[in-house]
Design a protein around this motif. Sequence first.
Motif, PDB file in Angstrom:
ATOM      1  N   LEU A 133       0.869  -1.168   0.000  1.00  0.00           N
ATOM      2  CA  LEU A 133       0.000   0.000   0.000  1.00  0.00           C
ATOM      3  C   LEU A 133       0.906   1.219   0.000  1.00  0.00           C
ATOM      4  N   GLU A 134       0.954   1.873  -1.138  1.00  0.00           N
ATOM      5  CA  GLU A 134       1.827   3.034  -1.314  1.00  0.00           C
ATOM      6  C   GLU A 134       1.112   4.303  -0.888  1.00  0.00           C
ATOM      7  N   ILE A 135       1.878   5.234  -0.338  1.00  0.00           N
ATOM      8  CA  ILE A 135       1.364   6.538   0.077  1.00  0.00           C
ATOM      9  C   ILE A 135       1.962   7.573  -0.863  1.00  0.00           C
ATOM     10  N   LEU A 136       1.108   8.409  -1.447  1.00  0.00           N
ATOM     11  CA  LEU A 136       1.575   9.444  -2.370  1.00  0.00           C
ATOM     12  C   LEU A 136       2.643  10.307  -1.699  1.00  0.00           C
ATOM     13  N   ASP A 137       3.738  10.530  -2.406  1.00  0.00           N
ATOM     14  CA  ASP A 137       4.867  11.361  -1.952  1.00  0.00           C
ATOM     15  C   ASP A 137       5.625  10.769  -0.765  1.00  0.00           C
ATOM     16  N   SER A 138       5.570   9.458  -0.598  1.00  0.00           N
ATOM     17  CA  SER A 138       6.315   8.790   0.469  1.00  0.00           C
ATOM     18  C   SER A 138       7.146   7.666  -0.131  1.00  0.00           C
ATOM     19  N   LYS A 139       8.367   7.522   0.322  1.00  0.00           N
ATOM     20  CA  LYS A 139       9.229   6.458  -0.182  1.00  0.00           C
ATOM     21  C   LYS A 139       8.870   5.103   0.420  1.00  0.00           C
ATOM     22  N   LYS A 140       8.356   5.125   1.654  1.00  0.00           N
ATOM     23  CA  LYS A 140       8.001   3.874   2.332  1.00  0.00           C
ATOM     24  C   LYS A 140       6.514   3.591   2.174  1.00  0.00           C
ATOM     25  N   PRO A 141       6.153   2.340   1.875  1.00  0.00           N
ATOM     26  CA  PRO A 141       4.728   1.997   1.820  1.00  0.00           C
ATOM     27  C   PRO A 141       4.133   1.940   3.228  1.00  0.00           C
ATOM     28  N   ALA A 142       2.826   2.087   3.289  1.00  0.00           N
ATOM     29  CA  ALA A 142       2.122   1.949   4.570  1.00  0.00           C
ATOM     30  C   ALA A 142       2.288   0.527   5.098  1.00  0.00           C
ATOM     31  N   TYR A 143       2.151  -0.447   4.192  1.00  0.00           N
ATOM     32  CA  TYR A 143       2.389  -1.835   4.567  1.00  0.00           C
ATOM     33  C   TYR A 143       2.788  -2.647   3.353  1.00  0.00           C
ATOM     34  N   THR A 144       3.364  -3.808   3.644  1.00  0.00           N
ATOM     35  CA  THR A 144       3.654  -4.823   2.630  1.00  0.00           C
ATOM     36  C   THR A 144       3.195  -6.165   3.205  1.00  0.00           C
ATOM     37  N   GLY A 145       2.931  -7.095   2.315  1.00  0.00           N
ATOM     38  CA  GLY A 145       2.527  -8.418   2.775  1.00  0.00           C
ATOM     39  C   GLY A 145       2.135  -9.295   1.612  1.00  0.00           C
ATOM     40  N   VAL A 146       1.680 -10.482   1.949  1.00  0.00           N
ATOM     41  CA  VAL A 146       1.196 -11.437   0.954  1.00  0.00           C
ATOM     42  C   VAL A 146      -0.246 -11.751   1.313  1.00  0.00           C
ATOM     43  N   ILE A 147      -1.135 -11.535   0.366  1.00  0.00           N
ATOM     44  CA  ILE A 147      -2.557 -11.811   0.574  1.00  0.00           C
ATOM     45  C   ILE A 147      -2.959 -12.969  -0.325  1.00  0.00           C
ATOM     46  N   THR A 148      -3.848 -13.811   0.158  1.00  0.00           N
ATOM     47  CA  THR A 148      -4.341 -14.933  -0.625  1.00  0.00           C
ATOM     48  C   THR A 148      -5.850 -14.815  -0.780  1.00  0.00           C
ATOM     49  N   PHE A 149      -6.289 -14.913  -2.036  1.00  0.00           N
ATOM     50  CA  PHE A 149      -7.708 -14.951  -2.348  1.00  0.00           C
ATOM     51  C   PHE A 149      -8.018 -16.336  -2.904  1.00  0.00           C
ATOM     52  N   LEU A 150      -9.220 -16.827  -2.646  1.00  0.00           N
ATOM     53  CA  LEU A 150      -9.717 -18.038  -3.282  1.00  0.00           C
ATOM     54  C   LEU A 150     -10.766 -17.615  -4.300  1.00  0.00           C
ATOM     55  N   TYR A 151     -10.582 -18.055  -5.533  1.00  0.00           N
ATOM     56  CA  TYR A 151     -11.520 -17.746  -6.611  1.00  0.00           C
ATOM     57  C   TYR A 151     -12.237 -19.020  -7.024  1.00  0.00           C
ATOM     58  N   HIS A 152     -13.551 -19.021  -6.864  1.00  0.00           N
ATOM     59  CA  HIS A 152     -14.394 -20.150  -7.268  1.00  0.00           C
ATOM     60  C   HIS A 152     -14.962 -19.787  -8.643  1.00  0.00           C
ATOM     61  N   PHE A 153     -14.354 -20.294  -9.696  1.00  0.00           N
ATOM     62  CA  PHE A 153     -14.810 -20.004 -11.061  1.00  0.00           C
ATOM     63  C   PHE A 153     -16.051 -20.817 -11.404  1.00  0.00           C
ATOM     64  N   GLN A 154     -16.861 -20.256 -12.311  1.00  0.00           N
ATOM     65  CA  GLN A 154     -18.011 -20.981 -12.838  1.00  0.00           C
ATOM     66  C   GLN A 154     -17.499 -22.198 -13.606  1.00  0.00           C
ATOM     67  N   ASP A 155     -18.291 -23.213 -13.713  1.00  0.00           N
ATOM     68  CA  ASP A 155     -17.888 -24.422 -14.453  1.00  0.00           C
ATOM     69  C   ASP A 155     -17.815 -24.156 -15.937  1.00  0.00           C
TER      70      ASP A 155
END
Length: 155
Positions: A133-155
Amino acid sequence: MTKRTISSLAELEGLVGQEVGVSAYHTVTQEQINQFAAATLDHQWIHTDPERALAESPFKATIAHGYLTVALLPYLWQQIVAIENLKMQVNYEIEQLRFNQAVTVNSQVRLRATLLSVANLRGIAKARLQVALEILDSKKPAYTGVITFLYHFQD
C-alpha cells in the motif's frame, strides 16, 4: 490505469510472476477513519481526535487504523482486476504483513500487486499476491505483505 480482465483460471495462471497492476489513489478521510472506529470500537485518540493529535502526536495529525488500510485492500484490488466467471471470491490469508508507516488523515494511498502463485485446488484458484500500500509522496509503503484470495470459477 487500465483494469485487467481475467476470465478463467488459465488466464490467472498466465500472470504468475508478474506485477498485475496498480490501483488509483484513494484519499483516507477523517470521516472514513471515524466510521472505522465506530465499527471496530477502536476510538483511540490518535485516530479520532484531530486537535489532540495535532498537539501530542508525532504525526501532527490523526492516523488511519492499520486495519482500516488493510480493509481497503479488496476495494483497491478490484480497481486493478476484474475477475469474471466467478461464483465467489473469498479472502483466505494474509502473511508477512508489516506496517511500515502510518497513514495520516487525507493521505492518498494506492495498491501495487504482483501475482506470486496460483494453485488449482479442485477447480478453486488459490491466488497469492505480494502487495504494497503506497502513500503518495512517500518512499516507504504503509504496509507490505502477501494476501491470498480463493476464486471459485463458474464451471
